[in-house]
Write a protein that holds these residues in place. Structure first.
Motif, PDB file in Angstrom:
ATOM      1  N   PHE A 103       6.004  -6.692  -3.813  1.00  0.00           N
ATOM      2  CA  PHE A 103       4.877  -6.418  -2.921  1.00  0.00           C
ATOM      3  C   PHE A 103       5.272  -5.431  -1.827  1.00  0.00           C
ATOM      4  O   PHE A 103       4.535  -4.484  -1.531  1.00  0.00           O
ATOM      5  CB  PHE A 103       4.379  -7.717  -2.296  1.00  0.00           C
ATOM      6  CG  PHE A 103       3.268  -7.544  -1.304  1.00  0.00           C
ATOM      7  CD1 PHE A 103       1.956  -7.446  -1.728  1.00  0.00           C
ATOM      8  CD2 PHE A 103       3.536  -7.475   0.060  1.00  0.00           C
ATOM      9  CE1 PHE A 103       0.919  -7.283  -0.818  1.00  0.00           C
ATOM     10  CE2 PHE A 103       2.509  -7.312   0.982  1.00  0.00           C
ATOM     11  CZ  PHE A 103       1.203  -7.211   0.541  1.00  0.00           C
ATOM     12  N   PHE A 104       6.430  -5.653  -1.208  1.00  0.00           N
ATOM     13  CA  PHE A 104       6.831  -4.814  -0.080  1.00  0.00           C
ATOM     14  C   PHE A 104       7.469  -3.492  -0.509  1.00  0.00           C
ATOM     15  O   PHE A 104       7.345  -2.487   0.197  1.00  0.00           O
ATOM     16  CB  PHE A 104       7.799  -5.580   0.823  1.00  0.00           C
ATOM     17  CG  PHE A 104       7.135  -6.649   1.646  1.00  0.00           C
ATOM     18  CD1 PHE A 104       6.321  -6.310   2.710  1.00  0.00           C
ATOM     19  CD2 PHE A 104       7.306  -7.992   1.347  1.00  0.00           C
ATOM     20  CE1 PHE A 104       5.701  -7.293   3.474  1.00  0.00           C
ATOM     21  CE2 PHE A 104       6.702  -8.974   2.105  1.00  0.00           C
ATOM     22  CZ  PHE A 104       5.891  -8.624   3.175  1.00  0.00           C
ATOM     23  N   SER A 105       8.156  -3.487  -1.640  1.00  0.00           N
ATOM     24  CA  SER A 105       8.897  -2.283  -2.044  1.00  0.00           C
ATOM     25  C   SER A 105       8.171  -1.447  -3.086  1.00  0.00           C
ATOM     26  O   SER A 105       8.437  -0.243  -3.206  1.00  0.00           O
ATOM     27  CB  SER A 105      10.273  -2.675  -2.577  1.00  0.00           C
ATOM     28  OG  SER A 105      10.153  -3.385  -3.798  1.00  0.00           O
ATOM     29  N   GLY A 106       7.287  -2.084  -3.853  1.00  0.00           N
ATOM     30  CA  GLY A 106       6.646  -1.375  -4.949  1.00  0.00           C
ATOM     31  C   GLY A 106       7.552  -1.202  -6.151  1.00  0.00           C
ATOM     32  O   GLY A 106       7.181  -0.529  -7.122  1.00  0.00           O
ATOM     33  N   ARG A 117      -4.820  -3.189  -5.060  1.00  0.00           N
ATOM     34  CA  ARG A 117      -6.185  -3.554  -4.660  1.00  0.00           C
ATOM     35  C   ARG A 117      -6.281  -3.378  -3.149  1.00  0.00           C
ATOM     36  O   ARG A 117      -5.486  -3.960  -2.390  1.00  0.00           O
ATOM     37  CB  ARG A 117      -6.505  -4.999  -5.057  1.00  0.00           C
ATOM     38  CG  ARG A 117      -7.831  -5.494  -4.493  1.00  0.00           C
ATOM     39  CD  ARG A 117      -8.153  -6.913  -4.942  1.00  0.00           C
ATOM     40  NE  ARG A 117      -8.861  -6.917  -6.206  1.00  0.00           N
ATOM     41  CZ  ARG A 117      -9.164  -8.024  -6.888  1.00  0.00           C
ATOM     42  NH1 ARG A 117      -8.776  -9.189  -6.425  1.00  0.00           N
ATOM     43  NH2 ARG A 117      -9.810  -7.945  -8.019  1.00  0.00           N
ATOM     44  N   ASP A 118      -7.229  -2.560  -2.718  1.00  0.00           N
ATOM     45  CA  ASP A 118      -7.419  -2.280  -1.291  1.00  0.00           C
ATOM     46  C   ASP A 118      -6.112  -1.841  -0.625  1.00  0.00           C
ATOM     47  O   ASP A 118      -5.735  -2.338   0.450  1.00  0.00           O
ATOM     48  CB  ASP A 118      -7.984  -3.506  -0.572  1.00  0.00           C
ATOM     49  CG  ASP A 118      -9.410  -3.811  -1.002  1.00  0.00           C
ATOM     50  OD1 ASP A 118     -10.031  -2.953  -1.655  1.00  0.00           O
ATOM     51  OD2 ASP A 118      -9.899  -4.908  -0.681  1.00  0.00           O
ATOM     52  N   GLU A 119      -5.397  -0.940  -1.288  1.00  0.00           N
ATOM     53  CA  GLU A 119      -4.167  -0.341  -0.755  1.00  0.00           C
ATOM     54  C   GLU A 119      -2.982  -1.290  -0.726  1.00  0.00           C
ATOM     55  O   GLU A 119      -1.921  -0.947  -0.198  1.00  0.00           O
ATOM     56  CB  GLU A 119      -4.394   0.214   0.654  1.00  0.00           C
ATOM     57  CG  GLU A 119      -5.515   1.238   0.748  1.00  0.00           C
ATOM     58  CD  GLU A 119      -5.302   2.418  -0.199  1.00  0.00           C
ATOM     59  OE1 GLU A 119      -4.152   2.864  -0.337  1.00  0.00           O
ATOM     60  OE2 GLU A 119      -6.294   2.868  -0.807  1.00  0.00           O
ATOM     61  N   PHE A 120      -3.120  -2.472  -1.279  1.00  0.00           N
ATOM     62  CA  PHE A 120      -2.005  -3.417  -1.314  1.00  0.00           C
ATOM     63  C   PHE A 120      -1.409  -3.461  -2.720  1.00  0.00           C
ATOM     64  O   PHE A 120      -2.140  -3.468  -3.721  1.00  0.00           O
ATOM     65  CB  PHE A 120      -2.452  -4.832  -0.920  1.00  0.00           C
ATOM     66  CG  PHE A 120      -2.879  -4.958   0.510  1.00  0.00           C
ATOM     67  CD1 PHE A 120      -1.946  -4.901   1.536  1.00  0.00           C
ATOM     68  CD2 PHE A 120      -4.216  -5.120   0.834  1.00  0.00           C
ATOM     69  CE1 PHE A 120      -2.344  -5.004   2.864  1.00  0.00           C
ATOM     70  CE2 PHE A 120      -4.624  -5.230   2.149  1.00  0.00           C
ATOM     71  CZ  PHE A 120      -3.680  -5.175   3.169  1.00  0.00           C
ATOM     72  N   ASN A 121      -0.068  -3.478  -2.789  1.00  0.00           N
ATOM     73  CA  ASN A 121       0.594  -3.707  -4.075  1.00  0.00           C
ATOM     74  C   ASN A 121       0.268  -5.118  -4.546  1.00  0.00           C
ATOM     75  O   ASN A 121       0.295  -6.068  -3.759  1.00  0.00           O
ATOM     76  CB  ASN A 121       2.109  -3.565  -3.940  1.00  0.00           C
ATOM     77  CG  ASN A 121       2.534  -2.147  -3.634  1.00  0.00           C
ATOM     78  OD1 ASN A 121       1.862  -1.196  -4.026  1.00  0.00           O
ATOM     79  ND2 ASN A 121       3.652  -1.997  -2.933  1.00  0.00           N
ATOM     80  N   ARG A 122      -0.011  -5.256  -5.825  1.00  0.00           N
ATOM     81  CA  ARG A 122      -0.259  -6.576  -6.403  1.00  0.00           C
ATOM     82  C   ARG A 122       0.904  -6.905  -7.329  1.00  0.00           C
ATOM     83  O   ARG A 122       0.988  -6.384  -8.452  1.00  0.00           O
ATOM     84  CB  ARG A 122      -1.575  -6.601  -7.177  1.00  0.00           C
ATOM     85  CG  ARG A 122      -2.792  -6.265  -6.340  1.00  0.00           C
ATOM     86  CD  ARG A 122      -4.057  -6.420  -7.166  1.00  0.00           C
ATOM     87  NE  ARG A 122      -4.298  -7.816  -7.527  1.00  0.00           N
ATOM     88  CZ  ARG A 122      -5.193  -8.213  -8.415  1.00  0.00           C
ATOM     89  NH1 ARG A 122      -5.916  -7.300  -9.064  1.00  0.00           N
ATOM     90  NH2 ARG A 122      -5.373  -9.486  -8.696  1.00  0.00           N
TER      91      ARG A 122
END
Length: 495
Positions: free
Chosen positions: A180-183, A207-212
């Motif tokens: 989530f934090f690093s991609g 989703r909405d600019e957040f890594n899932r």
């Protein structure tokens, strides 16, 4: 009564019956039998959990396709072991009443009937291959559930499996947290040589600019649901932690609670609410207050560390019925009714409603109606209902507060699974499906064991309490070594 499966030891010469080589062979045979005597179903299921959780589900044995995941192959091995044990009375695990057996047989027969009906008319090669894979998967799911239901030999061995399941879930949650934090898709580096990716996929969804994160699962929805199913079992470990292990359990619960929202999955968030509805009523007032405080502080901390995430999650829940995801789900009903009208009883075959040919059904119950008909849907509902009822039956049968609480936690895990099956096509995701059948099998094992020994605890020589309505027990010392069962001679599973 001990109901345990054992690997049959290799036949060897008896010591002293043929000179030095015979003695060595005899000693080797004794060592082999000693090792085999410690490989009980809990050990095998623990290996299954490790494979299920730690090896990425997206990688398969190429020729088998979706049925060739490492966990799927291990599940089929569990089925073969269970069936081989039925051959002789000395090794058979079928001893005494076990309602789950009939339910699992019904589920398997419904899949076989659907397959037979499918073969009665010409079908495309892709759908035939899908139906073949479906039968392999069903065989593995049934084996995992039955091996757990009939093979786990004691409540202490069930507790060992619970701890290992929570540990596996915590590791997966940690991988998701990093992703989530690093991609960075760490699971992509865990591929076993010889396995191939089952399909093309994006390693990090957004989703909405957040890594899932998806960690070792095949999709963020699957990861969120799996972690939500494991969460009640982790909370049980925290509430009943032995001295010296409290921080380990706190870390496990923290990892699960932190990662579930980061999947940005409506299925997982609502699943947490379902778990809370099942678990909170059996807690004491003190535990409820502490849980509410932890939830409030955690929400504030999450908002501070990841600005905007909690707002996105709130919108996911409040926009139900007004977003594109919900509209796509409601559009599924007309397609399902059309397919159902053609084959109402046994459907068109498990695994044949291919997204590339037809459409994605984000509801497993609708998918079961199409693929296995009304009979298959009833079989699936019966399986989930059996898990819930057996867990609740174990709670009623036991007089040990810790066992009663664990039974309620297993019931919560089944409730999360039953709810999530209505929010995405769960049987198409290997991790959540295998975990569901394993949890249902554990519910059945707990029902059997609690009835055999109502006062029994989860650790050897644990203090029993006659007060069945007491709140979770206070922690006590954990044994230095993992408990082992002594077996009698011959007894060798788009949010």
């Amino acid at each position: 009564m001990v109901t345990s499966l054992l690997f049959a030891p290799l036949a060897g010469h008896r010591p002293g019956a043929g000179g030095g080589s015979a003695d060595r062979a005899g000693r080797a045979g004794q060592v082999g039998r000693a090792v085999a005597s410690r490989i009980d179903p809990t050990t095998v299921l623990s290996v299954f959990v490790a494979i299920l959780m730690l090896l990425p589900s997206r990688y398969v044995l190429g020729p088998l396709g979706a049925a060739g995941t490492p966990a799927g192959l291990m599940a089929v091995a569990c089925t073969l072991w269970y069936l081989s044990a039925l051959i002789t009375p000395d090794t058979t695990p079928v001893r005494g009443r076990q309602p789950l057996r009939a339910v699992v047989v019904f589920f398997v027969v419904s899949a076989l009937a659907s397959y037979a009906v499918m073969q009665a008319e010409p079908r495309p090669a892709l759908e035939i291959n899908g139906a073949d894979r479906g039968l392999i998967l069903v065989a593995g799911w049934a084996g995992v559930a039955l091996l757990a239901a009939d093979g786990i030999s004691g409540l202490e061995r069930l507790e060992v499996l619970r701890r290992r399941l929570v540990t596996g879930g915590s590791i997966v949650a940690a991988l998701g947290l990093v992703q989530f934090f690093s991609g960075i898709d760490i699971a992509g580096y865990l591929a076993v040589p010889g396995l191939t990716a089952n399909s093309d996929f994006s390693t990090v969804l957004r989703r909405d600019e957040f890594n899932r994160p998806m960690a070792t699962a095949t999709h963020p929805i699957e990861l969120g649901v799996v972690l939500t199913m494991v969460l009640p079992l982790a909370v049980h470990g925290l509430l009943h932690a032995r001295p010296g292990t409290v921080w380990r359990h706190r870390i496990q619960v923290f990892l699960l609670l932190a990662t579930i929202p980061m999947t940005v999955s409506r299925s997982a968030i609502l699943g947490m609410a379902v778990a809370a509805v099942v678990m909170v009523p059996v807690w004491s007032g003190k535990v409820r207050v502490v849980s509410l405080m932890v939830l409030g502080c955690g929400t504030i901390a999450m908002q501070a560390v990841v600005p905007g995430l909690m707002g996105t999650i709130r919108n996911l829940v409040t926009s139900i019925g007004n977003d594109s995801s919900t509209n796509a789900r409601t559009d599924d009903y007309s397609a399902v009714l059309t397919a159902f009208a053609h084959r109402p009883w046994f459907g068109q075959g498990l695994g044949t409603y291919l997204p590339g040919t037809y459409r994605i059904l984000d509801n497993q119950y609708l998918g079961s109606v199409v693929e296995t008909g009304l009979v298959g849907l009833v079989a699936l509902l019966a399986l989930l209902a059996a898990g819930w009822l057996l867990a609740r039956g174990a709670r009623r049968a036991s007089t040990n507060p810790e066992v009663r609480h664990l039974a309620q936690c297993f019931a919560a895990s089944v409730a999360v699974a039953a709810f999530s099956f209505g929010t995405f096509d769960a049987l198409g995701f290997p991790m959540v499906t295998n975990l569901t059948f394993l949890v249902v099998g554990c519910c059945a094992a707990m029902w059997r064991l609690a009835r055999e020994d109502p006062a029994g605890g989860l650790v050897p020589d644990s203090p029993d309490s006659p007060d069945s309505s007491a709140s979770p027990a206070e922690p006590w010392a954990e044994p230095a070594t993992e408990p082992r069962v002594t077996l009698p001679p011959g007894r060798h599973r788009r949010a």
